[in-house]
Design a protein around this motif. Structure first.
Motif, PDB file in Angstrom:
ATOM      1  N   GLU A   9      44.505  20.972  41.970  1.00 14.52           N
ATOM      2  CA  GLU A   9      45.542  21.767  41.302  1.00 14.52           C
ATOM      3  C   GLU A   9      45.404  23.256  41.583  1.00 14.52           C
ATOM      4  N   VAL A  10      44.352  23.617  42.320  1.00 13.63           N
ATOM      5  CA  VAL A  10      44.093  25.038  42.548  1.00 13.63           C
ATOM      6  C   VAL A  10      44.897  25.566  43.731  1.00 13.63           C
ATOM      7  N   GLY A  11      45.534  26.703  43.545  1.00 10.60           N
ATOM      8  CA  GLY A  11      46.239  27.384  44.624  1.00 10.60           C
ATOM      9  C   GLY A  11      45.407  28.562  45.103  1.00 10.60           C
ATOM     10  N   ASP A  12      46.038  29.706  45.160  1.00  7.10           N
ATOM     11  CA  ASP A  12      45.344  30.917  45.626  1.00  7.10           C
ATOM     12  C   ASP A  12      44.201  31.326  44.702  1.00  7.10           C
ATOM     13  N   ALA A  13      43.157  31.867  45.298  1.00 10.69           N
ATOM     14  CA  ALA A  13      42.077  32.481  44.527  1.00 10.69           C
ATOM     15  C   ALA A  13      41.819  33.862  45.106  1.00 10.69           C
ATOM     16  N   ARG A  14      41.567  34.817  44.243  1.00  6.27           N
ATOM     17  CA  ARG A  14      41.218  36.175  44.687  1.00  6.27           C
ATOM     18  C   ARG A  14      39.968  36.592  43.928  1.00  6.27           C
ATOM     19  N   ILE A  15      39.055  37.225  44.643  1.00  6.16           N
ATOM     20  CA  ILE A  15      37.774  37.600  44.045  1.00  6.16           C
ATOM     21  C   ILE A  15      37.703  39.110  43.896  1.00  6.16           C
ATOM     22  N   GLY A  16      37.300  39.540  42.727  1.00  8.97           N
ATOM     23  CA  GLY A  16      37.120  40.962  42.482  1.00  8.97           C
ATOM     24  C   GLY A  16      35.760  41.246  41.881  1.00  8.97           C
ATOM     25  N   LYS A  17      35.545  42.521  41.564  1.00  6.15           N
ATOM     26  CA  LYS A  17      34.296  42.923  40.921  1.00  6.15           C
ATOM     27  C   LYS A  17      34.573  43.325  39.489  1.00  6.15           C
ATOM     28  N   PHE A  18      33.576  43.133  38.665  1.00  4.26           N
ATOM     29  CA  PHE A  18      33.682  43.434  37.247  1.00  4.26           C
ATOM     30  C   PHE A  18      32.430  44.246  36.923  1.00  4.26           C
ATOM     31  N   ILE A  19      32.611  45.515  36.537  1.00  7.33           N
ATOM     32  CA  ILE A  19      31.472  46.407  36.329  1.00  7.33           C
ATOM     33  C   ILE A  19      31.445  46.840  34.871  1.00  7.33           C
ATOM     34  N   GLU A  20      30.326  46.580  34.196  1.00 10.92           N
ATOM     35  CA  GLU A  20      30.148  47.036  32.825  1.00 10.92           C
ATOM     36  C   GLU A  20      29.217  48.239  32.834  1.00 10.92           C
ATOM     37  N   LEU A  21      29.665  49.322  32.209  1.00  9.15           N
ATOM     38  CA  LEU A  21      28.902  50.570  32.223  1.00  9.15           C
ATOM     39  C   LEU A  21      28.706  51.073  30.809  1.00  9.15           C
ATOM     40  N   GLU A  22      27.538  51.585  30.518  1.00  7.42           N
ATOM     41  CA  GLU A  22      27.340  52.351  29.291  1.00  7.42           C
ATOM     42  C   GLU A  22      27.436  53.826  29.650  1.00  7.42           C
ATOM     43  N   GLY A  52      48.286  41.849  49.370  1.00  6.34           N
ATOM     44  CA  GLY A  52      48.538  41.968  50.797  1.00  6.34           C
ATOM     45  C   GLY A  52      47.281  42.114  51.625  1.00  6.34           C
ATOM     46  N   VAL A  53      46.168  42.457  50.970  1.00  5.32           N
ATOM     47  CA  VAL A  53      44.898  42.540  51.705  1.00  5.32           C
ATOM     48  C   VAL A  53      44.275  41.146  51.753  1.00  5.32           C
ATOM     49  N   LEU A  54      43.911  40.723  52.948  1.00  9.07           N
ATOM     50  CA  LEU A  54      43.332  39.395  53.139  1.00  9.07           C
ATOM     51  C   LEU A  54      42.031  39.265  52.351  1.00  9.07           C
ATOM     52  N   ASP A  55      41.842  38.116  51.687  1.00 11.25           N
ATOM     53  CA  ASP A  55      40.648  37.889  50.875  1.00 11.25           C
ATOM     54  C   ASP A  55      39.940  36.611  51.333  1.00 11.25           C
ATOM     55  N   PRO A  56      39.115  36.728  52.369  1.00 11.86           N
ATOM     56  CA  PRO A  56      38.457  35.528  52.912  1.00 11.86           C
ATOM     57  C   PRO A  56      37.536  34.855  51.905  1.00 11.86           C
TER      58      PRO A  56
END
Lengths: 84, 84
Positions: free
Chosen positions: A34-47, A14-18
């Motif tokens: 063939e691509v529809g919606d795309a949403r971008i997130g963050k991926f954090i690797e921690l030791e 529901g949050v807009l993702d420009p």
């Protein structure tokens, strides 16, 4: 105990993702129709060091609440495992 | 076939990650002294149509090569599944 954690931070539904909209449009512009919606997130690797996985997960939850995510608009998911 | 894909884009080992360093330092500054290295990547969720998962995976590889990742400094990993 030396552990490795993966934290996924994604926008709440529901949050807009420009940024995602721009990626989706760009992909279609490149011929990937063939691509529809795309949403971008963050991926954090921690030791990190922790007595056990449960303790690590609790601390990582606090890190997400305080710094890694904006809980008003973002969700987070935590994975903990042995360090590779 | 309506599919959902997850693409993880991460910096290659050996590439400097100033954003990760800032996160690691900030976490320690907040009292999370158990944190070591942090690395930040991107997490892209895509909806797409494809004849099958193998075909989707091939197309997603092309998308990563052409737009989603900078293959000089970044690696990517693709997961494909049924749409939720």
């Amino acid at each position: 105990m030396k552990l490795s954690a993966k934290v996924y931070v994604t926008l709440k539904r529901g949050v807009l993702d420009p940024q995602g909209q721009a990626v989706s449009r760009s992909l279609r512009g490149l011929g990937f129709d063939e691509v529809g919606d795309a949403r971008i997130g963050k991926f954090i690797e921690l030791e990190l060091d922790a007595p056990d996985e449960a303790a690590a997960r609790k601390r990582l939850g606090e890190m997400c609440e305080r710094l890694l995510s904006n809980t008003v608009i973002e969700d987070y998911r935590i994975e903990v495992g042995a360090r590779a």
